[in-house]
Design an enzyme around this catalytic site. Structure first.
Site, short mmCIF file in Angstrom:
data_model
loop_
_atom_site.label_atom_id
_atom_site.label_comp_id
_atom_site.label_asym_id
_atom_site.label_seq_id
_atom_site.Cartn_x
_atom_site.Cartn_y
_atom_site.Cartn_z
N THR A 141 5.48 1.31 3.18
CA THR A 141 4.61 0.12 3.17
C THR A 141 3.82 0.02 1.88
O THR A 141 3.60 1.02 1.18
CB THR A 141 3.62 0.19 4.36
OG1 THR A 141 2.67 -0.86 4.27
CG2 THR A 141 2.87 1.52 4.35
N ASP A 142 3.37 -1.19 1.57
CA ASP A 142 2.50 -1.38 0.40
C ASP A 142 1.09 -0.85 0.65
O ASP A 142 0.31 -0.66 -0.29
CB ASP A 142 2.43 -2.85 -0.01
CG ASP A 142 1.94 -3.79 1.09
OD1 ASP A 142 1.63 -3.32 2.21
OD2 ASP A 142 1.87 -5.01 0.84
N GLU A 143 0.74 -0.57 1.92
CA GLU A 143 -0.62 -0.14 2.24
C GLU A 143 -0.95 1.23 1.66
O GLU A 143 -2.13 1.59 1.56
CB GLU A 143 -0.83 -0.17 3.75
CG GLU A 143 -0.71 -1.57 4.32
CD GLU A 143 -1.11 -1.65 5.78
OE1 GLU A 143 -2.11 -1.04 6.17
OE2 GLU A 143 -0.40 -2.35 6.53
N TYR A 167 -3.35 5.04 9.26
CA TYR A 167 -1.94 4.62 9.18
C TYR A 167 -1.40 4.77 7.78
O TYR A 167 -0.37 5.42 7.55
CB TYR A 167 -1.79 3.17 9.66
CG TYR A 167 -0.49 2.54 9.19
CD1 TYR A 167 0.73 3.09 9.57
CD2 TYR A 167 -0.49 1.42 8.36
CE1 TYR A 167 1.92 2.53 9.13
CE2 TYR A 167 0.69 0.85 7.93
CZ TYR A 167 1.90 1.41 8.31
OH TYR A 167 3.07 0.86 7.88
N LYS A 171 1.53 7.29 6.21
CA LYS A 171 2.73 6.82 5.51
C LYS A 171 2.78 7.37 4.09
O LYS A 171 3.86 7.71 3.58
CB LYS A 171 2.78 5.29 5.50
CG LYS A 171 3.10 4.66 6.83
CD LYS A 171 4.48 5.06 7.35
CE LYS A 171 5.61 4.45 6.53
NZ LYS A 171 6.94 4.78 7.10
#
Length: 360
Positions: A141-143, A167, A171
């Site tokens: 993810t970009d997060e 989260y 990741k």
């Protein structure tokens, strides 16, 4: 049931009954001759019905298994002999991670570790030609990159990691493990970081399906804070196409950012959904009257944006859907699949899973 003796080796897809995974499996069955082995724990967000026609295909098999279960992973690898592992299994909802971070670390970090360990042992067991062709594709993810200010450039493949939620931290940890297994052990890994996905079959806890479901039911449409948080939106079918390209043409050890080139404020997204629903269900208009600003969640990142120029330049991928065209398709899908929404919101499909799928 997959029979691999006289056919090409299958692709093993973890998290295959989830939102992005099911879209990828549907595409693989519809647009290629690939054999697909779906591996999914079938938790609350994993629904076999999301696999659609692939569920009945002779080229597809669904195994209920947990990536944290080394024995189950090992059995799937050694018995089915896949040519690639496409790793999409993850806990992914930020709000849930704030209230229960341990499950996110367990699934996203420990689960990825188990999958890497078993994949490495399997890879070493392959004959030279199959070993050279094998790939481990990890979907992230970009997060993991943290939060951007309004004028900051978009995230690139070289942006430093700065995760701000349990989260995204979990990741980020899984991404680092994948890189380490490539550089330390030589496992031929590929890594992708995508922006916010939307489209059919997304569990209605995420913004877009939640707003659609609530609006149809006449319930409040919750918007965090002032609604000015910005996300880059990627239609799920475009993401799945990108993953197929990365698998077949990506360079081992490389990372590819996948974005929709569609930055929107959350409030804009909700208002646009309301406008589409006003046209589709005018008797309930205006749906925007249901918008309700709620207390912001802790550590809410202000803006995400993805620079996709590398995958566009090197692999020739660009998104086919604009945000507006993709959103119209998404709203129409949810309006046309009210039974699916009802089943997942009520938990009815979980009872169906327990009757029909035994954990391996």
């Amino acid at each position: 049931m997959i029979v691999t003796n006289s056919q090409s080796p299958p692709l093993l897809v973890t998290g295959a009954a989830g939102f992005i995974g099911s879209c990828l499996v549907r595409q693989l069955i519809e647009h290629s001759d690939a054999q697909v082995l779906s591996f999914d724990a079938l938790t609350y967000a994993g629904n076999p019905l999301s696999l659609g026609a692939a569920l009945q295909s002779e080229r597809h098999q669904l195994i209920r298994g947990d990536i944290r279960d080394a024995d189950a992973v090992r059995a799937a690898l050694m018995q089915q002999r896949p040519r690639a592992v496409l790793h999409l299994a993850a806990e992914s909802h930020v709000d849930r991670s704030i209230h229960g971070p341990a499950e996110f670390v367990s699934t996203n970090v420990v689960g990825t570790l188990v999958l890497l360990q078993e994949s490495l042992a399997y890879w070493h067991s392959l004959p030279p030609a199959e070993r050279a062709a094998f790939r481990f594709l990890h979907v992230s993810t970009d997060e993991v990159f943290g939060s951007l200010d309004a004028g900051d450039p978009a995230f690139s493949e070289t942006t430093a990691y700065a995760p701000n939620s349990p989260y995204s931290a979990s990741k980020a940890g899984s991404d680092h493990l994948v890189r380490a297994w490539h550089h330390t052990y030589g496992l031929p890994t590929l890594l992708t970081n995508c922006s916010n996905n939307y489209g059919p079959c997304q569990f209605p806890e995420k913004l877009i399906p939640l707003v659609i479901a609530n609006a149809v039911a006449g319930k409040p449409l919750p918007v965090y804070g002032d609604g000015a948080n910005v996300r880059d939106w990627l239609y799920v079918d475009d993401h799945a196409r990108a993953l197929r390209l990365v698998l077949e043409r990506g360079v081992p050890g490389q990372t590819y950012n996948i974005g929709g080139n569609a930055e929107r404020r959350n409030l804009e997204v909700v208002e646009r959904i309301c406008a589409i629903l006003d046209a589709r269900r005018p008797s309930s208009a205006p749906h925007a009257r249901l918008i309700e600003f709620v207390r912001d969640r802790p550590g809410h990142d202000r803006r995400y944006a993805i620079d996709s120029r590398k995958i566009e330049r090197e692999l020739g991928w660009t998104p086919q859907e604009t945000f507006d065209s993709g959103l119209i398709k998404t709203v129409d899908w949810y309006l046309g699949n009210a039974d699916w929404v009802r089943c997942v919101q009520s938990g009815e499909y979980q009872r169906w899973i327990e009757r029909n799928y035994t954990a391996r």
